[in-house]
Design an enzyme around this catalytic site. Structure first.
Site, PDB file in Angstrom:
ATOM      1  N   GLU A 340      49.313  46.528  34.627  1.00 15.77           N
ATOM      2  CA  GLU A 340      47.878  45.811  34.363  1.00 15.77           C
ATOM      3  C   GLU A 340      47.018  46.047  35.402  1.00 15.77           C
ATOM      4  O   GLU A 340      46.152  45.067  36.108  1.00 15.77           O
ATOM      5  CB  GLU A 340      47.603  44.526  33.677  1.00 15.77           C
ATOM      6  CG  GLU A 340      48.521  44.370  32.377  1.00 15.77           C
ATOM      7  CD  GLU A 340      48.373  42.910  31.700  1.00 15.77           C
ATOM      8  OE1 GLU A 340      48.146  42.725  30.588  1.00 15.77           O
ATOM      9  OE2 GLU A 340      48.995  41.988  32.838  1.00 15.77           O
ATOM     10  N   VAL A 341      46.936  47.198  36.243  1.00 15.20           N
ATOM     11  CA  VAL A 341      46.202  47.302  37.362  1.00 15.20           C
ATOM     12  C   VAL A 341      44.547  47.521  36.777  1.00 15.20           C
ATOM     13  O   VAL A 341      44.348  48.553  36.130  1.00 15.20           O
ATOM     14  CB  VAL A 341      46.727  48.342  38.247  1.00 15.20           C
ATOM     15  CG1 VAL A 341      45.726  48.360  39.550  1.00 15.20           C
ATOM     16  CG2 VAL A 341      48.186  48.068  38.610  1.00 15.20           C
TER      17      VAL A 341
END
Ligand SMILES: *[C@@H]1O[C@H](CO)[C@@H](O)[C@H](O)[C@H]1NC(C)=O
Ligand SMILES: *[C@@H]1O[C@H](CO)[C@@H](O)[C@H](O)[C@H]1NC(C)=O
Ligand SMILES: *[C@@H]1O[C@H](CO)[C@@H](O)[C@H](O)[C@H]1NC(C)=O
Ligand SMILES: *[C@@H]1O[C@H](CO)[C@@H](O)[C@H](O)[C@H]1NC(C)=O
Length: 543
Positions: A340-341
């Site tokens: 989840e960047v």
């Protein structure tokens, strides 16, 4: 290997039982596979092979002993075993003594001894559990033989589950043969100590319950955006500034050591996760220039994004940090996160834009993420540790070492993802269907139970690369007040899925055994929540 021992039991008649484990090629003769699933059986997870009988023995707290069998390669100097003997003796008799059972009564048919036989020339008393330990080793109860000591702990749990109280409150155990081994070798629980700080006591209590359910990996999601409770000797400012409180809400080196040792005593690996480059807000508080400054128009907005991937100082920091982590955590693997960047901050920053241009990444920020992860993986590889990563790292085509474990967590297209990851030759674990932080009305354990990890399209070689899974309890809505009842017995459903044979999937049988297993846990003082309407012989009586 087991036949002579079976005979020995018959010869000895009453009085002695062996607990023995072994690696490879062991089987018990004449054992019907998964024999009679009688309602009375309360084993959880269900063993691979077992046979019960109506021959019952009594157990007396004043005479029953768990001892080392003659010829066992481990003895009283193995503290892991001594510790397990004491623990399980207490589980079997603790509550009976409290109720003042007459100690002196002699029974006609009484089991006096459980002999524990370790057969390996290296019983691995002082070793840390590893992925290897678990593969292809088995144990048998009634003769509890183990190849290495860790399996005795599992066998003692099974033995203790066989003990039941009769109408007079006396402990009984029926003559039973069991041969057992896990279907998957990575059976994990993820706890999150960043969204809420979990006191050490709560972590240890859950390691204990994990052992009761034959889980063998504690995935410690130790830090995240919300707080940084890990006290680093190299960078003490990380927790000084990043924990909820610098003294009361941190895990000191001694705390971490005690978690690892407590887990080791129960055959549980501790795999710490230090998730980057996203999920790192708390890191930025105690380490300047680590996070990317976000821009609003042409000036910095004062907020920060993921780890700054374009500075050399970032990699110098990671090198020192992971050098410490690799020595603090004994396990051969470290979890490096990578999920989840959020690219919006990177996109806003003119220095990052320039770097993207120089590198020829165009507008593809996943290339920048890969650039960072690649350098991080090289740093961690140089510490001689293996690594685990969340699936995005694979999805973004980062070059991974052959022994990387990819954790599949996204619910959409799980099967295709497993197909892709294993198709590329990577080992994988599944957690997507087992996010236990999602709660709902009713019996959601059934959904966890029904999951078949190998139901994707793939060759037998691909299926072998699925080494297990994890039940994840993320911490947004969980702290010490509700963790245990939320996790148990819901995670027990995952435990059986990962341990027992793939054909063990009857919900009715599972319900009746899980109800008993839950009562076992309650009786041991664990506030495991009820499955549905009903009662336990010994109800939870509070703190
Ligand atoms: C254990 O033995 C008792 C007494 O013979 C018998 O009633 C019971 O069915 C047995 N339990 C199992 C699980 O075989
Ligand atoms: C830790 O933080 C304090 C206060 O912000 C600062 O003065 C000190 O230099 C920092 N130490 C290190 C090693 O960065
Ligand atoms: C970063 O390191 C590289 C390689 O060691 C070096 O060529 C470069 O000049 C360094 N950049 C800065 C800003 O120091
Ligand atoms: C699996 O790989 C195929 C071929 O590279 C790709 O098209 C597909 O999107 C991948 N599936 C997932 C879930 O990533």
């Amino acid at each position: 290997r087991f036949r002579p021992l079976m005979r020995a039991l018959t010869l000895l008649g009453l009085g002695t039982l062996f607990l023995t484990t072994s690696c490879k090629d062991s089987h018990i003769d004449n054992l019907e596979e998964r024999s009679r699933l009688s309602d009375e059986v309360s084993l959880w997870p269900l063993p691979q092979q077992f046979q019960t009988s109506p021959v019952a023995f009594k157990l007396s707290a004043s005479r029953f002993k768990i001892v080392h069998a003659p010829g066992s390669t481990a003895g009283p100097s193995c503290s892991l075993l001594q510790n397990a003997f004491r623990r399980y003796f207490k589980y079997i008799f603790g509550y009976v003594n409290e109720q003042g059972q007459p100690r002196s009564r002699v029974f006609d048919s009484e089991l006096r001894e459980l002999q524990v036989l370790i057969t390996s020339t290296d019983p691995e008393c002082d070793a840390y559990p590893s992925l290897k330990t678990d593969e292809s080793c088995k144990f048998a109860v009634v003769f509890l033989t183990a190849f290495v000591v860790v399996f005795v702990v599992l066998g003692l749990e099974t033995f203790s589950q066989l003990v039941y109280e009769d109408d007079y409150g006396v402990n009984n155990i029926n003559k039973t043969s069991i041969l057992d081994y896990p279907r998957f070798s990575h059976r994990g629980i993820l706890l999150d100590t960043s969204r809420h700080y979990l006191p050490l006591k709560v972590i240890l209590a859950n390691l204990e319950v994990m052992a009761m359910n034959k889980f063998n990996v504690f995935h410690w999601h130790i830090v995240d955006d919300s707080s940084f409770p890990f006290l680093s000797r190299t960078f003490p400012n990380l927790s000084q500034q990043g924990a909820y409180h610098p003294y009361t809400h941190v895990y000191t080196p001694v705390d971490v050591k005690s978690v690892i040792e407590f887990a080791r005593m129960r055959g549980i690996r501790v795999i710490a996760e230090f998730d980057t480059p996203g999920h790192t807000q708390s890191w930025g508080k105690g380490q300047t220039d680590l996070l990317t400054p976000c821009y609003s128009g042409s000036s910095p907005s004062g907020t920060f994004g993921p780890v700054n991937p374009i500075l050399n100082s970032t990699y110098d920091f990671m090198t020192s940090f992971f050098k410490e982590i690799s020595s603090v955590f004994a396990d051969a693997y470290i979890h490096l996160g990578g999920d989840e960047v959020d690219f919006s901050c990177w996109k806003s920053n003119p220095d990052i834009q320039k770097f993207m241009e120089q590198q020829g990444f165009g507008q593809d920020y996943s290339k920048l993420e890969s650039y960072y992860i690649q350098r991080l993986l090289d740093i961690v590889s140089s510490t001689k540790k293996g690594y685990m990563v969340w699936q995005e790292v694979f999805d973004n085509e980062v070059k991974l070492k052959g022994d990387t474990v990819v954790e599949v967590w996204k619910m959409n297209m799980v099967e295709e993802e497993l197909q892709n990851v294993t198709g590329a030759g990577f080992t994988t674990i599944l957690s997507a269907p087992w996010y236990l932080d999602y709660i709902s009305y009713g019996q959601d354990w059934k959904n966890y139970y029904k999951v078949e990890p190998l139901s994707f399209n793939g060759t037998p070689e691909q299926k072998k690369l699925v080494i297990g899974g994890e039940a994840c309890l993320w911490g947004e809505y969980v702290d010490a007040t509700n963790l245990t009842p939320r996790l148990w017995p819901r995670a027990s459903a995952v435990a059986e899925r990962l341990w027992s044979d793939e054909n063990v999937k009857d919900i009715g049988s599972a319900y009746s055994r899980l109800e008993k297993h839950r009562c076992h846990m309650v009786r041991r003082g664990i506030p495991a929540e009820p499955l549905f309407v009903g009662h336990c012989g010994h109800e939870y009586s509070g703190l």
